[in-house]
Design a protein around this motif. Structure first.
Motif, mmCIF file in Angstrom:
data_model
loop_
_atom_site.group_PDB
_atom_site.id
_atom_site.type_symbol
_atom_site.label_atom_id
_atom_site.label_comp_id
_atom_site.label_asym_id
_atom_site.label_seq_id
_atom_site.Cartn_x
_atom_site.Cartn_y
_atom_site.Cartn_z
ATOM 1 N N SER A 208 -43.901 48.245 -53.808
ATOM 2 C CA SER A 208 -42.835 49.191 -53.549
ATOM 3 C C SER A 208 -42.156 49.704 -54.760
ATOM 4 C CB SER A 208 -41.774 48.530 -52.872
ATOM 5 O OG SER A 208 -41.564 47.333 -53.422
ATOM 6 N N ILE A 209 -42.450 50.821 -55.456
ATOM 7 C CA ILE A 209 -41.875 51.426 -56.604
ATOM 8 C C ILE A 209 -40.770 52.383 -56.311
ATOM 9 C CG2 ILE A 209 -42.468 52.775 -58.576
ATOM 10 C CD1 ILE A 209 -45.468 52.063 -57.921
ATOM 11 N N CYS A 210 -39.943 52.394 -57.073
ATOM 12 C CA CYS A 210 -38.558 53.213 -57.054
ATOM 13 C C CYS A 210 -38.956 54.782 -56.509
ATOM 14 C CB CYS A 210 -37.701 53.398 -58.416
ATOM 15 S SG CYS A 210 -38.721 53.798 -59.703
ATOM 16 N N LYS A 211 -38.117 55.176 -55.678
ATOM 17 C CA LYS A 211 -38.419 56.483 -55.270
ATOM 18 C C LYS A 211 -38.292 57.532 -56.204
ATOM 19 C CE LYS A 211 -36.206 55.368 -50.600
ATOM 20 N NZ LYS A 211 -35.002 55.949 -49.770
ATOM 21 N N SER A 212 -37.526 57.343 -57.164
ATOM 22 C CA SER A 212 -37.483 58.367 -58.320
ATOM 23 C C SER A 212 -38.826 58.755 -59.203
ATOM 24 C CB SER A 212 -36.421 58.235 -59.225
ATOM 25 O OG SER A 212 -36.405 57.006 -59.758
ATOM 26 N N SER A 213 -39.917 57.519 -59.176
ATOM 27 C CA SER A 213 -40.915 57.686 -59.776
ATOM 28 C C SER A 213 -42.077 57.919 -59.257
ATOM 29 C CB SER A 213 -41.128 56.311 -60.924
ATOM 30 O OG SER A 213 -40.986 55.255 -59.983
ATOM 31 N N THR A 214 -42.441 57.062 -58.131
ATOM 32 C CA THR A 214 -43.612 57.363 -57.523
ATOM 33 C C THR A 214 -43.524 57.705 -56.042
ATOM 34 O OG1 THR A 214 -43.556 55.399 -56.706
ATOM 35 C CG2 THR A 214 -44.628 55.443 -58.975
ATOM 36 N N THR A 215 -42.871 57.576 -55.314
ATOM 37 C CA THR A 215 -42.897 58.050 -54.031
ATOM 38 C C THR A 215 -42.359 59.347 -53.810
ATOM 39 O OG1 THR A 215 -40.455 57.216 -53.638
ATOM 40 C CG2 THR A 215 -42.131 55.704 -52.910
ATOM 41 N N ALA A 216 -41.672 59.808 -55.049
ATOM 42 C CA ALA A 216 -41.478 61.278 -54.807
ATOM 43 C C ALA A 216 -42.303 62.128 -55.257
ATOM 44 C CB ALA A 216 -39.811 61.651 -55.724
ATOM 45 N N ARG A 217 -42.511 63.406 -54.852
ATOM 46 C CA ARG A 217 -43.466 64.190 -55.271
ATOM 47 C C ARG A 217 -43.322 64.740 -56.574
ATOM 48 N NH1 ARG A 217 -45.046 67.589 -49.676
ATOM 49 N NH2 ARG A 217 -45.576 65.953 -48.515
ATOM 50 N N LEU A 218 -44.292 64.567 -57.487
ATOM 51 C CA LEU A 218 -44.136 65.102 -58.957
ATOM 52 C C LEU A 218 -44.566 66.404 -58.907
ATOM 53 C CD1 LEU A 218 -45.639 61.768 -60.961
ATOM 54 C CD2 LEU A 218 -43.061 62.532 -60.373
ATOM 55 N N PRO A 219 -44.056 67.168 -59.639
ATOM 56 C CA PRO A 219 -44.355 68.684 -60.105
ATOM 57 C C PRO A 219 -45.931 68.731 -60.440
ATOM 58 C CG PRO A 219 -42.580 68.384 -60.811
ATOM 59 C CD PRO A 219 -42.789 66.975 -60.488
ATOM 60 N N GLU A 220 -46.566 69.728 -60.290
ATOM 61 C CA GLU A 220 -47.895 69.830 -60.643
ATOM 62 C C GLU A 220 -48.026 69.843 -61.972
ATOM 63 O OE1 GLU A 220 -51.641 73.232 -60.089
ATOM 64 O OE2 GLU A 220 -49.577 73.692 -59.228
ATOM 65 N N GLY A 221 -49.098 68.931 -62.659
ATOM 66 C CA GLY A 221 -49.267 68.922 -64.093
ATOM 67 C C GLY A 221 -48.444 67.664 -64.808
ATOM 68 N N VAL A 222 -47.681 67.144 -64.013
ATOM 69 C CA VAL A 222 -47.094 65.926 -64.330
ATOM 70 C C VAL A 222 -47.604 64.549 -64.142
ATOM 71 C CG1 VAL A 222 -44.789 64.935 -64.236
ATOM 72 C CG2 VAL A 222 -44.775 67.087 -63.919
ATOM 73 N N GLU A 223 -47.901 63.968 -65.245
ATOM 74 C CA GLU A 223 -48.177 62.583 -65.308
ATOM 75 C C GLU A 223 -47.177 61.529 -64.816
ATOM 76 O OE1 GLU A 223 -50.425 61.789 -68.957
ATOM 77 O OE2 GLU A 223 -51.852 63.584 -68.628
ATOM 78 N N ASP A 224 -47.779 60.564 -64.016
ATOM 79 C CA ASP A 224 -46.746 59.471 -63.536
ATOM 80 C C ASP A 224 -46.693 58.329 -64.659
ATOM 81 O OD1 ASP A 224 -45.111 57.781 -62.458
ATOM 82 O OD2 ASP A 224 -45.880 58.350 -60.414
#
Length: 490
Positions: A208-224
């Protein structure tokens, strides 16, 4: 004493008297030693353990109860409570004796062991309804409806005085024995089963990772970045995004206005001299960069609220460095060190009094968002090299001397300095990754990048050369010698 005339002489004189060694002098001594290791005296906190002994202890001890418990059927004892209740018959018959039995599971009851992993409990109501057992000699009327009325009155009016039965199952204690506590007596009557909580295995924290980092959909071209560094405890990947978002929200609490219009005795030039001296103190005492940035921010916050004279300006800088050192350093310098570095211009009581006044002005709130921390976060998320990060640090540290940037946001200044460093080294522009983790678009920081580039093109003044000399050293990749951009094209 006028700090704007004697400030640089004081730091050099004090450093030569006390034998303070800067990075440049240390490198020169190292080159002369031709490979021989130079031993420099290091301060040690009082009461520290000797070097030949290693003390190991857990900071908080074993604070978890997530252990495996081997609970057998022998550890579980039956619990029963018999209460004799007398209730008169409605028609005047002899008193009917009622025997109420409340028991817990017998030896055949299976109790689930405590799981090793973290568990959550589902709360189910425990059945506390007593079981009514009538004796053979109990006389009950056989008339229609009489028995039902009697049972109804017993259910409504009977008051069963019984002590609450508590079953405490604990894990193994230090001696290795399981403990089971009860206050009841054994009974061979038919037991009534109590409902125990059902144990469910909770998901692992890493899942369970914080919503702001992994559960949220990252924009295209953004590395997590936070997901990639999840196994590194020093990155605090589960909370990093929330931490820096919180710091950005706190920036509004530390806004510095244009205070020079209310300071008749000091000028922007005097402030630049003071900051240059503070950079020299940070180098002489080998303090963290966060200490320097916090001290400069404390000076600006104090000058924004208190009108001072030029004779106390250096005292404010020394007190700010003293406070920041105690807040951020593992072994901060002593009061005598700061008095010595000021060439004896102030007394011990004056420094302590200024420290108290400064803390009162900022309301003892030292958790100030610093541009240096934002810069390091942005560079890590973008996976930039250390030389590129050092160039951005040089730009950002040079901006500390400029009064025109005191009103700007710390996070925005860090983003602009990193953008200018990327453009200077021809590494591209503002990427989607930097835009996501910083929260700023190119148009938000473009004007600051142009101002920083114009600042670097200014002719260096002889009284303000500490930052340039510092970043001209090989330790800092000689980033101060990198050719500047004539025209910044964003």
């Amino acid at each position: 004493m006028r700090p704007h005339k004697k400030m640089n002489q004081q730091i050099s004189t004090a450093a030569s008297k006390k034998g303070a060694i800067t990075r440049s002098k240390n490198a020169a001594n190292t080159s002369k030693s031709e490979g021989k290791e130079s031993e420099l005296p290091k301060r040690k906190a009082e009461g520290s353990p000797p070097n030949d002994k290693t003390l190991k202890r857990s900071a908080f001890g074993d604070i978890t109860n997530a252990r495996e418990s081997n609970i057998t059927s022998q550890d579980v004892k039956k619990l029963s409570k018999k209460i004799i209740v007398k209730k008169a018959d409605p028609k005047g018959n002899e008193k009917a004796n009622m025997k109420v039995t409340v028991t817990v599971p017998n030896k055949s009851t299976a109790i689930q062991p405590v799981l090793k992993t973290h568990t959550t409990l589902k709360k189910f109501p425990v059945s506390t309804k007593p079981k009514v057992v009538r004796q053979k000699n109990e006389e009950v009327s056989t008339k229609s409806g009489t028995s039902q009325v009697l049972e109804k009155e017993i259910k409504e009016d009977i008051s069963v005085i019984s002590e609450q039965q508590e079953i405490n199952l604990s894990s193994k204690d230090n001696s290795g024995n399981s403990s089971f506590q009860n206050d009841g007596s054994n009974s061979h009557d038919e037991p009534q089963m109590l409902e125990f909580p059902i144990l469910e295995q909770a998901p692992s924290p890493k899942a369970s990772i914080c919503k702001s980092s992994t559960t949220a959909r990252l924009p295209e071209g953004v590395e997590d970045f936070d997901k990639e560094t999840l196994n590194d405890p020093f990155q605090v990947s589960l909370y990093a995004m929330d931490i820096f978002n919180y710091l950005k929200e706190r920036e509004v609490l530390f806004i510095v206005k244009n205070y020079m219009v209310r300071q008749p005795s000091i000028s922007q030039w005097m402030r630049s001299l003071l900051v240059d001296w503070m950079v020299e103190v940070q180098e002489s005492f080998e303090l963290n960069h966060e200490t320097l940035y916090l001290a400069v921010k404390l000076v600006d916050l104090y000058l924004d609220k208190i009108v001072v004279g030029k004779e106390t300006l250096q005292l404010i800088g020394a007190a700010a460095m003293f406070i920041a050192s105690k807040f951020d350093e593992r072994i901060p310098p002593l009061v005598e060190d700061f008095l010595y570095i000021c060439d004896g211009a102030y007394t011990h009581s004056e420094l302590i009094k200024m420290e108290t006044n400064l803390l009162k002005v900022v309301d003892f709130n030292l958790g100030i968002p610093l541009s240096y921390r934002f810069l390091r976060r942005y560079a890590r998320c973008a996976k930039l090299s250390l030389s590129t990060l050092t160039l951005a640090r040089y730009i950002l540290e040079s901006s500390l001397l400029e009064y025109s940037f005191v009103s700007e946001s710390s996070s925005k200044m860090a983003a602009a300095a990193l953008l200018l460093a990327l453009k200077t080294k021809l590494l591209g522009g503002w990427t989607p990754t930097l835009q996501y983790y910083s929260g700023y678009k190119l148009e938000d920081i473009g004007h600051l990048a142009h101002q920083l580039n114009a600042m670097l093109h200014k002719k260096p003044k002889t009284a303000l050369t500490t930052v340039r000399n510092k970043y001209s050293h090989k330790i800092f990749f000689e980033v101060a010698k990198i050719p500047l951009l004539e025209n910044l094209d964003l």
